[in-house]
Structure formats: structure tokens, C-alpha cells
Design an enzyme around this catalytic site. Structure first.
Site, PDB file in Angstrom:
ATOM      1  N   LYS A 121      24.196  70.094   4.343  1.00 45.45           N
ATOM      2  CA  LYS A 121      25.402  69.276   4.407  1.00 45.45           C
ATOM      3  C   LYS A 121      26.550  70.054   5.049  1.00 45.45           C
ATOM      4  CE  LYS A 121      24.609  66.254   0.381  1.00 45.45           C
ATOM      5  NZ  LYS A 121      25.257  65.679  -0.821  1.00 45.45           N
TER       6      LYS A 121
ATOM      7  N   ASP B  59      30.006  63.038  -1.367  1.00 45.42           N
ATOM      8  CA  ASP B  59      28.651  62.869  -1.881  1.00 45.42           C
ATOM      9  C   ASP B  59      28.596  61.527  -2.603  1.00 45.42           C
ATOM     10  OD1 ASP B  59      26.006  63.578  -2.858  1.00 45.42           O
ATOM     11  OD2 ASP B  59      26.986  63.942  -4.789  1.00 45.42           O
TER      12      ASP B  59
ATOM     13  N   ASN C 192      22.996  70.870  -3.621  1.00 48.15           N
ATOM     14  CA  ASN C 192      22.935  70.498  -2.206  1.00 48.15           C
ATOM     15  C   ASN C 192      24.312  70.227  -1.607  1.00 48.15           C
ATOM     16  OD1 ASN C 192      23.072  68.173  -3.859  1.00 48.15           O
ATOM     17  ND2 ASN C 192      22.112  66.895  -2.317  1.00 48.15           N
TER      18      ASN C 192
END
Length: 269
Positions: free
Chosen positions: A190, A9, A216
Site C-alpha cells: 500500500k 483503508d 498491511n
């Protein structure tokens, strides 16, 4: 290097709160790549922004963007996969945002469209390495829209999420930061995109490492053979991870990758 695919990320993970990629983190990521790992940025950002971060690392390759709603080849800029949403699914969400004065943008794989900009929102886009395109409210929605992002004070978004609990949702609503909510295809995530990419590359789940910090990121942390949450993650995110590293302001990503390169199975903080 045990992990052949490393998913990172960006905001709150790879970069610090000053939106900086520190020398130690950059060194660790490039060392992992040199050792044979495929580095994939797996971010809520758009593709152009994600590729700018990848370039800062001195790397090329694939990026998973818009929370998994698009997968893009960094060199050719080819959209390898995307999950567009329909215009009929968008209307009532944007009507509510306009009613409440909540800023939003419409995203295709590479472009961001907004109806208005002020100093605060312009500064936010600059930090994200994004250049929004102004559109009129009367314009048709951009073709192949994959995500809508809402940007507002935390308390406004908290209240909005409470209001939405009464809705039957056509879109997935996901909190991607204290000040952001993303709306996207119900099947896009994701975790799903990372799984699809790993399978396409012939990399077993056990050889996938994922590092993230927010809601997320949960899907990719759960999918990866080894999922690591940052110390700045909410408790619910830490709970699904296999380990917790230091915060994004303490080079947490570097600690994980340095341990992996040294063949150490635990993270020393």
C-alpha cells in the site's frame, strides 16, 4: 483542506465491525472530498469490491487494491498498474494450504477464483461484496494473478506463519486481518502504491493523509505526511502512526476528517 490526498483503508477502518458505513463517517468523507481532497480507498480488497464501497460514498476516482498490487481507475475500470505473480511462485503455497485445509482464493485485479465454497466462506465473500468464481484444481492459474488470500481461524494462521519462518519466500506474506493472510509480489505494498499515485498526481508527501488499522497498512501510514491508526489497531501499527483515533466502531475516521476540516491539528476523541 490541508491534505490533498486522503488514503483510507476499508475493513477495520472506514467501516465498522458490522460491515456498515455509518452516516457520520460517510458525511465526513464526502465533506473532505467537497473541500478539495482526493479520496483514494487503499485496501486489501479486490477492485470490484472497493469500487462498490466508493459508490456507497457517492464518489468516483481511483482505488488502490490488493494491498497495492493493483491501481484502478474507478470510472473507466482501467487497470493503471499491477504487480502480477508467476505460476511457478504459487505452487508450494497452495499445496500447503490444501494439505492443511486452509481456504484460499486467487485474485486478478477484478476477479476472485476459488476451488470450493461452503456456508462460512460464502458468507465472508458476501460481506466483502465479492462474487467468487469456481475453478477446478486442474485449471491453469488465472492470468495476471496479483494476490492469493488465505482465510482460516486465527490460531491456524498463527501456526502457519510460524511454520513459514523456515521458508525462503518467493512471495511477500502479509497479515491483513486476524483471519486473513495475503500472498503477493514482494515489491507490492500500500505504501509503495500510494507513493507512486501521489507522485503521479503531483501531490507532495506532506499533503497526504492515510488512515488504517492493520499490518498491511503500515507502509502507507509510514509514507503519508500524517498517518493515523485506528484504536482497534495492534500496538505495532499504532507505534508507526503519527496519531491514534477512535476505533472503527466509534467513527474514528470521521473524527480525523472533522478535525482536518476544522483546521484542528489534533484529534479529539
Amino acid at each position: 483542506m490541508k491534505y490533498k490526498l486522503i488514503a483510507l483503508d476499508v475493513d477495520g477502518t472506514l467501516i465498522n465491525d458490522d460491515h456498515e458505513l455509518t452516516p457520520r463517517v460517510k458525511q465526513a468523507v464526502t465533506a473532505a472530498a467537497a473541500a478539495g481532497s482526493e479520496i483514494v480507498l487503499c485496501t486489501g480488497r479486490g477492485s470490484a469490491s472497493a469500487l462498490s464501497v466508493l459508490a456507497q460514498l457517492g464518489l468516483s476516482g481511483t482505488v488502490i487494491t490488493h494491498n497495492g498490487a493493483s491501481i484502478v481507475d474507478g470510472e473507466s475500470r482501467e487497470i493503471l498498474q499491477e504487480s502480477p505473480i508467476g505460476a511457478d511462485e504459487i505452487d508450494r503455497y497452495l499445496a500447503l494450504c490444501r494439505e492443511r485445509g486452509i481456504h484460499f482464493d486467487l485474485n486478478t485485479a477484478f476477479d476472485i477464483y476459488v476451488e470450493q465454497l461452503n456456508d462460512q466462506t460464502a458468507s465472508m465473500y458476501a460481506r466483502m461484496l465479492s462474487e467468487p468464481i469456481l475453478r477446478s484444481r486442474e485449471d491453469r492459474y488465472p492470468e495476471r494473478t496479483v494476490k492469493i488470500s488465505l482465510f482460516a481461524p486465527k490460531e491456524d494462521l498463527d501456526e502457519l506463519e510460524g511454520h513459514w519462518q523456515e521458508w525462503q519466500h518467493e512471495l511477500q506474506t502479509i497479515r491483513s486481518g486476524d483471519y486473513f493472510i495475503d500472498l503477493q509480489h514482494r515489491e507490492a505494498s500500500k505504501g509503495t502504491a500510494l507513493k507512486q499515485w501521489a507522485e503521479k498526481r503531483g501531490i507532495p508527501r506532506e499533503q497526504v493523509l492515510a488512515i488504517g488499522n492493520y499490518f498491511n497498512d503500515v507502509g502507507m501510514l509510514e509514507y503519508a505526511g500524517y498517518g493515523v491508526a485506528m484504536d482497534n489497531s495492534p500496538p505495532e501499527v499504532k507505534a508507526v502512526a503519527d496519531a491514534v483515533t477512535a476505533s472503527n466502531n466509534e467513527d474514528g475516521v470521521a473524527l480525523v476528517l472533522e478535525a482536518c476540516l476544522a483546521g484542528v491539528s489534533t484529534i479529539s476523541r
